[in-house]
Write an enzyme that holds these catalytic residues in place. Structure first.
Site, PDB file in Angstrom:
ATOM      1  CB  ILE A  53       1.668  -7.694   1.072  1.00  0.00           C
ATOM      2  CG1 ILE A  53       3.075  -7.425   0.371  1.00  0.00           C
ATOM      3  CG2 ILE A  53       0.773  -8.364   0.259  1.00  0.00           C
ATOM      4  CD1 ILE A  53       3.657  -8.700   0.592  1.00  0.00           C
ATOM      5  N   GLY A  54       1.963  -4.137   1.765  1.00  0.00           N
ATOM      6  CA  GLY A  54       2.506  -3.226   2.638  1.00  0.00           C
ATOM      7  C   GLY A  54       3.001  -1.998   2.173  1.00  0.00           C
ATOM      8  N   GLY A  57       7.641   4.092   4.889  1.00  0.00           N
ATOM      9  CA  GLY A  57       8.439   5.230   4.390  1.00  0.00           C
ATOM     10  C   GLY A  57       9.397   5.040   3.200  1.00  0.00           C
ATOM     11  CG  PHE A  58      12.534   2.613   3.674  1.00  0.00           C
ATOM     12  CD1 PHE A  58      13.717   3.711   3.353  1.00  0.00           C
ATOM     13  CD2 PHE A  58      12.590   1.970   4.717  1.00  0.00           C
ATOM     14  CE1 PHE A  58      14.489   3.889   4.389  1.00  0.00           C
ATOM     15  CE2 PHE A  58      13.668   2.482   5.932  1.00  0.00           C
ATOM     16  CZ  PHE A  58      14.490   3.363   5.511  1.00  0.00           C
ATOM     17  N   GLY A  59       8.819   2.772   0.743  1.00  0.00           N
ATOM     18  CA  GLY A  59       8.125   2.294  -0.487  1.00  0.00           C
ATOM     19  C   GLY A  59       6.806   1.403  -0.344  1.00  0.00           C
ATOM     20  CB  VAL A  61       5.914  -4.300   0.258  1.00  0.00           C
ATOM     21  CG1 VAL A  61       6.327  -5.760  -0.016  1.00  0.00           C
ATOM     22  CG2 VAL A  61       6.783  -3.564   0.928  1.00  0.00           C
ATOM     23  CE  LYS A  75      10.643  -2.795   2.012  1.00  0.00           C
ATOM     24  NZ  LYS A  75       9.585  -1.756   2.399  1.00  0.00           N
ATOM     25  CG  ASP A 173      11.325   3.079  11.203  1.00  0.00           C
ATOM     26  OD1 ASP A 173      10.921   3.454  12.397  1.00  0.00           O
ATOM     27  OD2 ASP A 173      10.835   3.127  10.064  1.00  0.00           O
TER      28      ASP A 173
END
Length: 367
Positions: A53-54, A57-59, A61, A75, A173
């Site tokens: 679903i997403g 930059g952090f990973g 989801v 996530k 961010d």
């Protein structure tokens, strides 16, 4: 015999040490659950691509469903941390203690081997980026009432992170994809505190680099000066996106190479600010919408010290007040070329500026 019974009982007690079932690597995770990798794979159908679903930059989801039927967002962090497991868990514990209606709640984590996985509450209406800037869905139309509530709710969440929480958190961010919308379209800020878990040079990596860059305060993008005023700048750009329905990553507004903020300021100077309003909004109170856009300009002023605190922003958005435009100066812009389209940010007189904005930023209308 009685003594023997007491003796046996005493021995039994001594053999039962106190144990916290939610303690991981010596860190007691009081407010979050320690999930196993097996549990999360089961919840997400082994991280099926259809559950995605997403991504940022952090990973990545994934939507998941626990055995008890509860919906979650999982996530999987893609960037390696410089911290050890205990330090990582300590940071997670800190984040888990942060509770606010306009912040996404962290409910658990999984740390196995090199894996770093976070489990959040599931937010039904996806991200503001998806609803506002993606393919328009008539079933999820954002009228002015909803957009106004999203602006104010996001401002309240940021004010909490900046001014009420100890220690304070600078998000780094703020952008439409990090604002999630619940079933009633109430905004919830996601990914707060995660920047602390990773090296500075990856905190703004995104699958939409230009989009993220469009939110960056010039003093942060060019000089690495990170303060809460960088978040304030990003919020100002976000408000203009919410009102216009346009992405800050575009650079062709008005048939020129101007970005959204630059184009909005030009319309303001020419007295044509209402031309920026998204036609999808429908009917709207012109005076209020113009006030919101001017608040966005206060938030994006070139000199960081001139930007308001988020608590002041909440006040300016939620109350019918007259803004003191004598205090308003031009925004600062960061271009992808690495240069600001405005003069040197350090120029100009700032002798009477402090970290807090002068109280003359607003004037309350008489009743």
């Amino acid at each position: 015999m009685t003594c023997g019974c007491f003796g046996a009982s005493t021995i039994k007690r001594r053999r039962s040490p106190t144990h916290n079932p939610n303690e991981v690597y010596g860190v007691a995770l009081d407010n979050v659950k320690n999930f196993s990798d097996k549990e999360l794979r089961l919840a997400t159908d082994n991280y099926d691509s259809r559950k995605k679903i997403g991504r940022g930059g952090f990973g990545t989801v994934y939507q998941g469903t626990l055995r008890d039927g509860r919906q979650i967002a999982v996530k999987t962090l893609s960037a390696g941390s410089r911290q050890g497991v205990r330090e990582f868990l300590t940071e997670i514990k800190t984040i888990s203690n942060v509770k606010h209606p306009n912040l996404v709640e962290l409910i658990g984590c999984c740390v196995q081997g090199s894996n770093r996985i976070l489990v959040y509450e599931y937010v039904e209406n996806n991200s503001l980026d998806h609803v506002l800037l993606g393919t328009r869905n008539t079933g999820r139309k954002l009228d002015w009432r909803r957009r106004s509530a999203i602006c104010i709710g996001t401002a309240r969440g940021l004010a909490f992170l900046h001014e009420e929480l100890v220690p304070h958190i600078v998000h780094r961010d703020i952008k439409a994809s990090n604002i999630l919308l619940d079933k009633d379209f109430n905004p919830k800020i996601g990914d707060f505190g995660l920047a602390k878990l990773f090296p500075d040079d990856i905190t703004h990596i995104s699958t939409r680099i230009a989009g993220t860059t469009g939110y960056l305060a010039p003093e942060y993008a060019l000089g690495g000066q990170l303060t809460m005023k960088a978040d304030v700048y990003s919020f100002g750009v976000l408000v203009l996106e919410i009102i216009s329905g346009k992405s800050s990553s575009r650079a062709n507004f008005g048939g020129t190479d101007k970005v959204l903020l630059e184009w909005a300021w030009l319309l303001h100077v020419e007295g044509r600010l209402l031309e920026l309003v998204d036609p999808e909004i429908g009917e709207f109170p012109e005076e209020e919408v113009i006030r919101y856009m001017k608040v966005a300009f206060f938030c994006t002023q070139a000199v960081a010290n001139r930007r308001p605190l988020m608590s002041q922003v909440v006040n300016m958005l939620s109350r019918k007040i007259r803004l003191n435009e004598n205090e308003l100066t031009a925004p600062g812009f960061f271009q992808n070329s690495g240069e600001s389209s405005r003069k040197d940010l350090s120029s100009g007189s700032t002798s009477n500026q402090t970290l807090s904005l002068p109280p003359t930023i607003t004037e309350v209308n008489p009743r």
